[in-house]
Motif scaffolding. Structure first.
Motif, PDB file in Angstrom:
ATOM      1  N   LEU A  82       0.867  -1.182   0.000  1.00 34.34           N
ATOM      2  CA  LEU A  82       0.000   0.000   0.000  1.00 34.34           C
ATOM      3  C   LEU A  82       0.902   1.230   0.000  1.00 34.34           C
ATOM      4  CD1 LEU A  82      -2.634   1.655   0.422  1.00 34.34           C
ATOM      5  CD2 LEU A  82      -2.365   1.241   2.884  1.00 34.34           C
ATOM      6  N   GLN A  83       0.859   2.016  -1.066  1.00 36.52           N
ATOM      7  CA  GLN A  83       1.695   3.206  -1.161  1.00 36.52           C
ATOM      8  C   GLN A  83       1.184   4.266  -0.182  1.00 36.52           C
ATOM      9  OE1 GLN A  83       4.183   2.832  -3.480  1.00 36.52           O
ATOM     10  NE2 GLN A  83       5.230   4.692  -2.815  1.00 36.52           N
ATOM     11  N   LEU A  84       2.049   4.693   0.729  1.00 32.12           N
ATOM     12  CA  LEU A  84       1.679   5.728   1.696  1.00 32.12           C
ATOM     13  C   LEU A  84       2.206   7.093   1.280  1.00 32.12           C
ATOM     14  CD1 LEU A  84       2.376   3.835   5.066  1.00 32.12           C
ATOM     15  CD2 LEU A  84       0.172   4.152   3.900  1.00 32.12           C
ATOM     16  N   ARG A  85       3.421   7.106   0.736  1.00 29.38           N
ATOM     17  CA  ARG A  85       4.038   8.382   0.344  1.00 29.38           C
ATOM     18  C   ARG A  85       4.922   8.130  -0.869  1.00 29.38           C
ATOM     19  NH1 ARG A  85       8.880  10.461   2.065  1.00 29.38           N
ATOM     20  NH2 ARG A  85       8.990   8.927   3.758  1.00 29.38           N
ATOM     21  N   GLY A  86       5.007   9.124  -1.769  1.00 32.77           N
ATOM     22  CA  GLY A  86       5.769   8.958  -2.998  1.00 32.77           C
ATOM     23  C   GLY A  86       5.010   8.081  -3.990  1.00 32.77           C
ATOM     24  N   HIS A  87       5.709   7.667  -5.030  1.00 34.63           N
ATOM     25  CA  HIS A  87       5.106   6.822  -6.074  1.00 34.63           C
ATOM     26  C   HIS A  87       5.974   5.586  -6.268  1.00 34.63           C
ATOM     27  CE1 HIS A  87       3.172  10.681  -6.823  1.00 34.63           C
ATOM     28  NE2 HIS A  87       2.232  10.026  -7.498  1.00 34.63           N
ATOM     29  N   GLY A  88       5.342   4.487  -6.635  1.00 36.20           N
ATOM     30  CA  GLY A  88       6.075   3.248  -6.829  1.00 36.20           C
ATOM     31  C   GLY A  88       5.594   2.496  -8.053  1.00 36.20           C
ATOM     32  N   VAL A  89       6.458   1.615  -8.540  1.00 36.72           N
ATOM     33  CA  VAL A  89       6.131   0.732  -9.661  1.00 36.72           C
ATOM     34  C   VAL A  89       6.478  -0.690  -9.234  1.00 36.72           C
ATOM     35  CG1 VAL A  89       6.677   0.090 -12.039  1.00 36.72           C
ATOM     36  CG2 VAL A  89       6.556   2.509 -11.398  1.00 36.72           C
ATOM     37  N   VAL A  90       5.536  -1.598  -9.390  1.00 35.73           N
ATOM     38  CA  VAL A  90       5.744  -3.008  -9.062  1.00 35.73           C
ATOM     39  C   VAL A  90       5.563  -3.812 -10.344  1.00 35.73           C
ATOM     40  CG1 VAL A  90       4.973  -4.976  -7.701  1.00 35.73           C
ATOM     41  CG2 VAL A  90       4.889  -2.667  -6.716  1.00 35.73           C
ATOM     42  N   GLN A  91       6.557  -4.654 -10.670  1.00 40.82           N
ATOM     43  CA  GLN A  91       6.506  -5.458 -11.888  1.00 40.82           C
ATOM     44  C   GLN A  91       6.639  -6.932 -11.539  1.00 40.82           C
ATOM     45  OE1 GLN A  91       9.789  -3.555 -14.004  1.00 40.82           O
ATOM     46  NE2 GLN A  91       8.327  -2.477 -15.306  1.00 40.82           N
ATOM     47  N   GLN A  92       5.719  -7.732 -12.062  1.00 44.02           N
ATOM     48  CA  GLN A  92       5.778  -9.188 -11.892  1.00 44.02           C
ATOM     49  C   GLN A  92       4.891  -9.844 -12.950  1.00 44.02           C
ATOM     50  OE1 GLN A  92       4.149 -11.266  -8.264  1.00 44.02           O
ATOM     51  NE2 GLN A  92       6.249 -12.050  -8.095  1.00 44.02           N
ATOM     52  N   THR A 109       6.171 -13.710  -3.374  1.00 46.17           N
ATOM     53  CA  THR A 109       7.595 -13.818  -3.042  1.00 46.17           C
ATOM     54  C   THR A 109       8.246 -15.052  -3.653  1.00 46.17           C
ATOM     55  OG1 THR A 109       7.141 -15.001  -0.969  1.00 46.17           O
ATOM     56  CG2 THR A 109       7.264 -12.591  -0.867  1.00 46.17           C
ATOM     57  N   ASN A 110       7.462 -15.961  -4.219  1.00 50.67           N
ATOM     58  CA  ASN A 110       8.026 -17.161  -4.834  1.00 50.67           C
ATOM     59  C   ASN A 110       8.267 -16.999  -6.328  1.00 50.67           C
ATOM     60  OD1 ASN A 110       8.364 -18.679  -2.576  1.00 50.67           O
ATOM     61  ND2 ASN A 110       6.651 -20.066  -2.929  1.00 50.67           N
ATOM     62  N   ARG A 111       8.022 -15.802  -6.861  1.00 57.92           N
ATOM     63  CA  ARG A 111       8.304 -15.522  -8.266  1.00 57.92           C
ATOM     64  C   ARG A 111       9.057 -14.197  -8.353  1.00 57.92           C
ATOM     65  NH1 ARG A 111       2.907 -16.856  -8.696  1.00 57.92           N
ATOM     66  NH2 ARG A 111       2.256 -14.922  -9.690  1.00 57.92           N
ATOM     67  N   PRO A 112       9.894 -14.030  -9.378  1.00 56.97           N
ATOM     68  CA  PRO A 112      10.675 -12.791  -9.473  1.00 56.97           C
ATOM     69  C   PRO A 112       9.783 -11.556  -9.556  1.00 56.97           C
ATOM     70  CG  PRO A 112      11.549 -14.462 -10.959  1.00 56.97           C
ATOM     71  CD  PRO A 112      10.240 -14.990 -10.449  1.00 56.97           C
ATOM     72  N   TYR A 113      10.237 -10.484  -8.955  1.00 59.45           N
ATOM     73  CA  TYR A 113       9.531  -9.207  -9.064  1.00 59.45           C
ATOM     74  C   TYR A 113      10.528  -8.068  -8.913  1.00 59.45           C
ATOM     75  CZ  TYR A 113       9.454  -9.161  -3.869  1.00 59.45           C
ATOM     76  OH  TYR A 113       9.796  -9.177  -2.541  1.00 59.45           O
ATOM     77  N   GLU A 114      10.076  -6.881  -9.281  1.00 62.73           N
ATOM     78  CA  GLU A 114      10.908  -5.675  -9.185  1.00 62.73           C
ATOM     79  C   GLU A 114      10.056  -4.522  -8.691  1.00 62.73           C
ATOM     80  OE1 GLU A 114      14.112  -4.387 -12.126  1.00 62.73           O
ATOM     81  OE2 GLU A 114      12.455  -3.050 -12.668  1.00 62.73           O
ATOM     82  N   LEU A 115      10.614  -3.751  -7.766  1.00 66.39           N
ATOM     83  CA  LEU A 115       9.977  -2.542  -7.257  1.00 66.39           C
ATOM     84  C   LEU A 115      10.872  -1.364  -7.600  1.00 66.39           C
ATOM     85  CD1 LEU A 115       8.841  -4.919  -5.441  1.00 66.39           C
ATOM     86  CD2 LEU A 115       8.445  -3.199  -3.693  1.00 66.39           C
ATOM     87  N   VAL A 116      10.284  -0.314  -8.161  1.00 70.56           N
ATOM     88  CA  VAL A 116      11.040   0.882  -8.538  1.00 70.56           C
ATOM     89  C   VAL A 116      10.422   2.083  -7.835  1.00 70.56           C
ATOM     90  CG1 VAL A 116      11.820   2.359 -10.431  1.00 70.56           C
ATOM     91  CG2 VAL A 116      11.573  -0.120 -10.792  1.00 70.56           C
ATOM     92  N   PHE A 117      11.264   2.807  -7.108  1.00 74.69           N
ATOM     93  CA  PHE A 117      10.820   4.023  -6.424  1.00 74.69           C
ATOM     94  C   PHE A 117      11.720   5.168  -6.890  1.00 74.69           C
ATOM     95  CE2 PHE A 117       9.890   0.448  -3.571  1.00 74.69           C
ATOM     96  CZ  PHE A 117       8.523   0.613  -3.407  1.00 74.69           C
ATOM     97  N   ASP A 118      11.152   6.090  -7.642  1.00 79.77           N
ATOM     98  CA  ASP A 118      11.916   7.218  -8.168  1.00 79.77           C
ATOM     99  C   ASP A 118      11.960   8.391  -7.193  1.00 79.77           C
ATOM    100  OD1 ASP A 118      12.631   5.989 -10.533  1.00 79.77           O
ATOM    101  OD2 ASP A 118      10.793   6.608 -11.558  1.00 79.77           O
ATOM    102  N   ASP A 119      11.183   8.307  -6.110  1.00 81.74           N
ATOM    103  CA  ASP A 119      11.178   9.342  -5.080  1.00 81.74           C
ATOM    104  C   ASP A 119      11.430   8.674  -3.735  1.00 81.74           C
ATOM    105  OD1 ASP A 119       9.987  11.203  -7.041  1.00 81.74           O
ATOM    106  OD2 ASP A 119       8.155  10.043  -6.711  1.00 81.74           O
ATOM    107  N   ASP A 120      11.771   9.484  -2.730  1.00 84.60           N
ATOM    108  CA  ASP A 120      11.723   8.972  -1.373  1.00 84.60           C
ATOM    109  C   ASP A 120      10.303   8.476  -1.127  1.00 84.60           C
ATOM    110  OD1 ASP A 120      14.264   9.909  -1.323  1.00 84.60           O
ATOM    111  OD2 ASP A 120      13.949  11.406   0.242  1.00 84.60           O
ATOM    112  N   PHE A 121      10.157   7.377  -0.417  1.00 83.08           N
ATOM    113  CA  PHE A 121       8.840   6.746  -0.362  1.00 83.08           C
ATOM    114  C   PHE A 121       8.569   6.135   1.004  1.00 83.08           C
ATOM    115  CE2 PHE A 121      11.705   3.273  -1.105  1.00 83.08           C
ATOM    116  CZ  PHE A 121      11.128   2.181  -0.464  1.00 83.08           C
ATOM    117  N   GLU A 122       7.309   5.799   1.174  1.00 84.25           N
ATOM    118  CA  GLU A 122       6.856   5.053   2.342  1.00 84.25           C
ATOM    119  C   GLU A 122       5.784   4.081   1.865  1.00 84.25           C
ATOM    120  OE1 GLU A 122       6.846   6.943   6.468  1.00 84.25           O
ATOM    121  OE2 GLU A 122       4.728   6.955   5.875  1.00 84.25           O
TER     122      GLU A 122
END
Length: 309
Positions: A82-92, A109-122
């Motif tokens: 759940l994005q609380l602050r900033g923006h995020g990208v989740v890829q799977q 968690t049993n398959r590959p994934y990637e999280l990208v945060f271009d800003d400081d985040f929470e």
């Protein structure tokens, strides 16, 4: 990770090495690349019955769960972000969820994934054992990395519930079991609200995308699945129900286009290899063998027969 669910108060890090240790302790082993010159991160985690609620606060970064890390230690857990602050990208699974504050998504968690945060985040992260979520949400594996907007409907209700479980302020007591059940039920409602498009609509869209991209030699089943917003596994099953495969469909459509071009008098002087390459078939020898297997004659024989006729 350590004992699950766990309590972790202000697990902090100022280097990537220590941050990886904190994340592995709180969740599962992850690889992290910092974006920018400064770095710091902090995790708060607390059990809620048989779930774990955590808040991750950090600077810009890319976080990956690779096949190698999965082999080292499987998780058998779903993570709900759940994005609380900033923006995020989740890829799977070939899908991409773009999260604004209040939005949520799930990933495995049993398959590959990637999280990208271009800003400081929470981000609030709810860890849910597979045995808890899968029976309530059978389609969850087809809905990983799908954005669930937190602005309306079940997404808004779930977002509000999870915010209220922030481990920095919430200390559930005897009601923890009820809150755990409520969280799982609300997540199941969110997934049920993600209406599954009719199978024919998905396959038609996939076939249209394939036809529009036949000239690209790199066209792949995973690209097609991502383009029509379903998992690769789901799209493969839809094609299999029709007696086909995605790879076979791409190949046959390319061969059909070549067959027609070779029969076109306006293209009589164009080399066979050039025609094949224009439809993404760049290996001339392989093209000739595949064409003959499908039509019973080589591309040159096909062209010569039409000219003679």
């Amino acid at each position: 990770m350590g004992a699950f669910p766990m309590t972790l108060d202000a697990g902090a890090a100022t280097s990537l090495e220590s941050w990886r240790d904190v994340l592995a302790s709180a969740f599962v082993p992850l690889d992290v690349v910092s974006v920018g010159n400064r770095f710091h991160g902090r995790v708060h985690a607390r059990p809620m019955a048989d779930l774990q609620v955590s808040v991750v606060s950090s600077t810009r970064q890319v976080t990956r769960r690779t096949r190698g890390l999965i082999r080292r230690r499987a998780g058998d857990l779903y993570k709900v972000g759940l994005q609380l602050r900033g923006h995020g990208v989740v890829q799977q699974d070939g899908r991409t969820a773009r999260l604004a504050p209040g939005d949520l998504t799930v990933y495995d968690t049993n398959r590959p994934y990637e999280l990208v945060f271009d800003d400081d985040f929470e981000m609030l992260v709810l860890l849910v054992p597979r045995r808890r979520l899968k029976p309530r949400a059978p389609r969850v594996d087809d809905l990983t990395a799908v954005t669930i907007p937190g602005s309306a409907g079940s997404g808004a209700l779930t977002s509000a519930l999870l915010r209220g479980l922030d481990p920095r302020v919430a200390r559930p007591g005897p009601e923890a079991g009820f809150l755990s059940d409520a969280a799982v039920d609300m997540l199941a409602a969110c997934f049920a609200a993600q209406a599954e498009p009719p199978a024919d609509t998905v396959v038609t869209a996939a076939q249209r995308y394939i036809d529009e991209h036949l000239s690209d030699p790199a066209l792949s089943p995973s690209e097609v699945a991502a383009a029509v917003h379903v998992s690769l596994r789901q799209l493969q099953k839809l094609f299999e129900r029709r007696g086909a495969t995605i790879t076979g469909w791409i190949r046959d459509r390319r061969l059909d286009r070549c067959w027609h071009d070779l029969a076109d008098p306006a293209l009589a002087t164009r080399p066979v290899a050039a025609i094949a390459a224009s439809w993404g078939l760049v290996d001339a020898a392989q093209f000739s063998r595949t064409f003959r297997a499908r039509y019973g004659r080589t591309p040159r024989e096909h062209r010569a027969q039409l000219v003679a006729g």
